[in-house]
Design a protein around this motif. Structure first.
Motif, mmCIF file in Angstrom:
data_model
loop_
_atom_site.group_PDB
_atom_site.id
_atom_site.type_symbol
_atom_site.label_atom_id
_atom_site.label_comp_id
_atom_site.label_asym_id
_atom_site.label_seq_id
_atom_site.Cartn_x
_atom_site.Cartn_y
_atom_site.Cartn_z
ATOM 1 N N MET A 1 46.353 51.884 45.973
ATOM 2 C CA MET A 1 45.227 51.067 45.520
ATOM 3 C C MET A 1 43.937 51.871 45.690
ATOM 4 S SD MET A 1 45.738 47.058 46.480
ATOM 5 C CE MET A 1 46.005 47.228 48.221
ATOM 6 N N ILE A 2 42.997 51.562 44.842
ATOM 7 C CA ILE A 2 41.716 52.254 44.890
ATOM 8 C C ILE A 2 40.710 51.484 45.746
ATOM 9 C CG2 ILE A 2 42.043 53.325 42.635
ATOM 10 C CD1 ILE A 2 40.093 51.178 41.513
ATOM 11 N N ALA A 3 39.763 52.207 46.296
ATOM 12 C CA ALA A 3 38.686 51.588 47.071
ATOM 13 C C ALA A 3 37.591 51.137 46.106
ATOM 14 C CB ALA A 3 38.126 52.582 48.080
ATOM 15 N N ILE A 4 37.131 49.910 46.263
ATOM 16 C CA ILE A 4 36.106 49.337 45.390
ATOM 17 C C ILE A 4 34.950 48.882 46.272
ATOM 18 C CG2 ILE A 4 35.599 47.447 43.788
ATOM 19 C CD1 ILE A 4 38.652 47.587 43.032
ATOM 20 N N SER A 5 33.758 49.357 45.957
ATOM 21 C CA SER A 5 32.575 48.990 46.743
ATOM 22 C C SER A 5 32.078 47.605 46.324
ATOM 23 C CB SER A 5 31.462 50.015 46.541
ATOM 24 O OG SER A 5 30.944 49.914 45.227
ATOM 25 N N LYS A 6 31.241 47.009 47.166
ATOM 26 C CA LYS A 6 30.664 45.709 46.838
ATOM 27 C C LYS A 6 29.806 45.790 45.581
ATOM 28 C CE LYS A 6 30.808 43.563 51.352
ATOM 29 N NZ LYS A 6 30.062 42.881 52.411
ATOM 30 N N SER A 7 29.134 46.924 45.367
ATOM 31 C CA SER A 7 28.309 47.061 44.159
ATOM 32 C C SER A 7 29.179 47.189 42.912
ATOM 33 C CB SER A 7 27.335 48.234 44.279
ATOM 34 O OG SER A 7 28.014 49.442 44.465
ATOM 35 N N GLN A 8 30.320 47.872 43.013
ATOM 36 C CA GLN A 8 31.254 47.942 41.882
ATOM 37 C C GLN A 8 31.819 46.557 41.584
ATOM 38 O OE1 GLN A 8 33.684 51.006 43.756
ATOM 39 N NE2 GLN A 8 33.378 52.309 41.958
ATOM 40 N N LEU A 9 32.174 45.837 42.623
ATOM 41 C CA LEU A 9 32.696 44.479 42.470
ATOM 42 C C LEU A 9 31.657 43.581 41.804
ATOM 43 C CD1 LEU A 9 34.880 42.309 43.110
ATOM 44 C CD2 LEU A 9 33.751 42.023 45.328
ATOM 45 N N ALA A 10 30.423 43.664 42.238
ATOM 46 C CA ALA A 10 29.353 42.807 41.716
ATOM 47 C C ALA A 10 29.159 42.967 40.212
ATOM 48 C CB ALA A 10 28.049 43.091 42.446
ATOM 49 N N LEU A 11 29.401 44.150 39.690
ATOM 50 C CA LEU A 11 29.246 44.380 38.248
ATOM 51 C C LEU A 11 30.378 43.779 37.432
ATOM 52 C CD1 LEU A 11 27.997 48.065 38.171
ATOM 53 C CD2 LEU A 11 26.675 45.994 37.651
ATOM 54 N N ARG A 12 31.492 43.490 38.060
ATOM 55 C CA ARG A 12 32.661 42.923 37.348
ATOM 56 C C ARG A 12 32.648 41.412 37.484
ATOM 57 N NH1 ARG A 12 32.236 48.339 38.155
ATOM 58 N NH2 ARG A 12 33.614 49.427 36.732
ATOM 59 N N ASN A 13 31.583 40.798 37.004
ATOM 60 C CA ASN A 13 31.375 39.357 37.171
ATOM 61 C C ASN A 13 31.580 38.561 35.885
ATOM 62 O OD1 ASN A 13 29.097 39.902 35.663
ATOM 63 N ND2 ASN A 13 27.709 39.789 37.393
ATOM 64 N N GLY A 14 32.068 39.230 34.840
ATOM 65 C CA GLY A 14 32.276 38.552 33.567
ATOM 66 C C GLY A 14 31.008 38.437 32.743
ATOM 67 N N GLN A 15 29.890 38.882 33.278
ATOM 68 C CA GLN A 15 28.604 38.835 32.577
ATOM 69 C C GLN A 15 28.113 40.250 32.270
ATOM 70 O OE1 GLN A 15 27.231 35.608 31.982
ATOM 71 N NE2 GLN A 15 29.234 35.058 32.758
ATOM 72 N N ASP A 16 27.997 41.091 33.300
ATOM 73 C CA ASP A 16 27.496 42.449 33.141
ATOM 74 C C ASP A 16 28.529 43.370 32.495
ATOM 75 O OD1 ASP A 16 24.987 41.902 34.394
ATOM 76 O OD2 ASP A 16 26.004 41.958 36.325
ATOM 77 N N LYS A 17 29.771 43.126 32.774
ATOM 78 C CA LYS A 17 30.893 43.867 32.201
ATOM 79 C C LYS A 17 31.984 42.840 31.898
ATOM 80 C CE LYS A 17 30.097 48.215 34.646
ATOM 81 N NZ LYS A 17 30.025 49.244 33.643
ATOM 82 N N PRO A 18 32.906 43.161 31.004
ATOM 83 C CA PRO A 18 33.930 42.161 30.645
ATOM 84 C C PRO A 18 34.950 41.869 31.740
ATOM 85 C CG PRO A 18 34.336 44.231 29.500
ATOM 86 C CD PRO A 18 33.006 44.375 30.202
ATOM 87 N N GLU A 19 35.083 42.742 32.732
ATOM 88 C CA GLU A 19 36.053 42.505 33.788
ATOM 89 C C GLU A 19 35.616 41.323 34.660
ATOM 90 O OE1 GLU A 19 36.102 46.953 33.012
ATOM 91 O OE2 GLU A 19 34.526 45.562 33.550
#
Length: 75
Positions: A1-19
């Motif tokens: 598994m990859i390490a994901i930072s809180k800032s990377q997670l925050a961008l994947r909110n369905g608004q800023d990016k499609p994820e």
């Protein structure tokens, strides 16, 4: 598994990016396939954040994550 930072997670909110990603108990899940998380929102909960504490007041258990494979872990 990859390490994901809180800032990377925050961008994947369905608004800023499609994820549509959320973290729970240190694991990160992609919930884009869930019809309950369209547009990055599920009732009063928003994607792109750690929902570990919020699940304590949910009407369901952590078993809802059993149908999703973690894509990484929150660092």
């Amino acid at each position: 598994m990859i390490a994901i930072s809180k800032s990377q997670l925050a961008l994947r909110n369905g608004q800023d990016k499609p994820e549509i990603w959320i973290a729970f108990q240190g694991k990160v899940y992609d919930l884009a396939s869930s019809r309950l998380w369209k547009s990055g929102r599920h009732y009063e909960h928003w994607a792109g954040q750690d929902l570990t504490e919020e699940l304590k007041s949910a009407p369901h258990t952590a078993h809802v994550f059993d149908k999703f494979e973690p894509i990484g872990y929150l660092k």
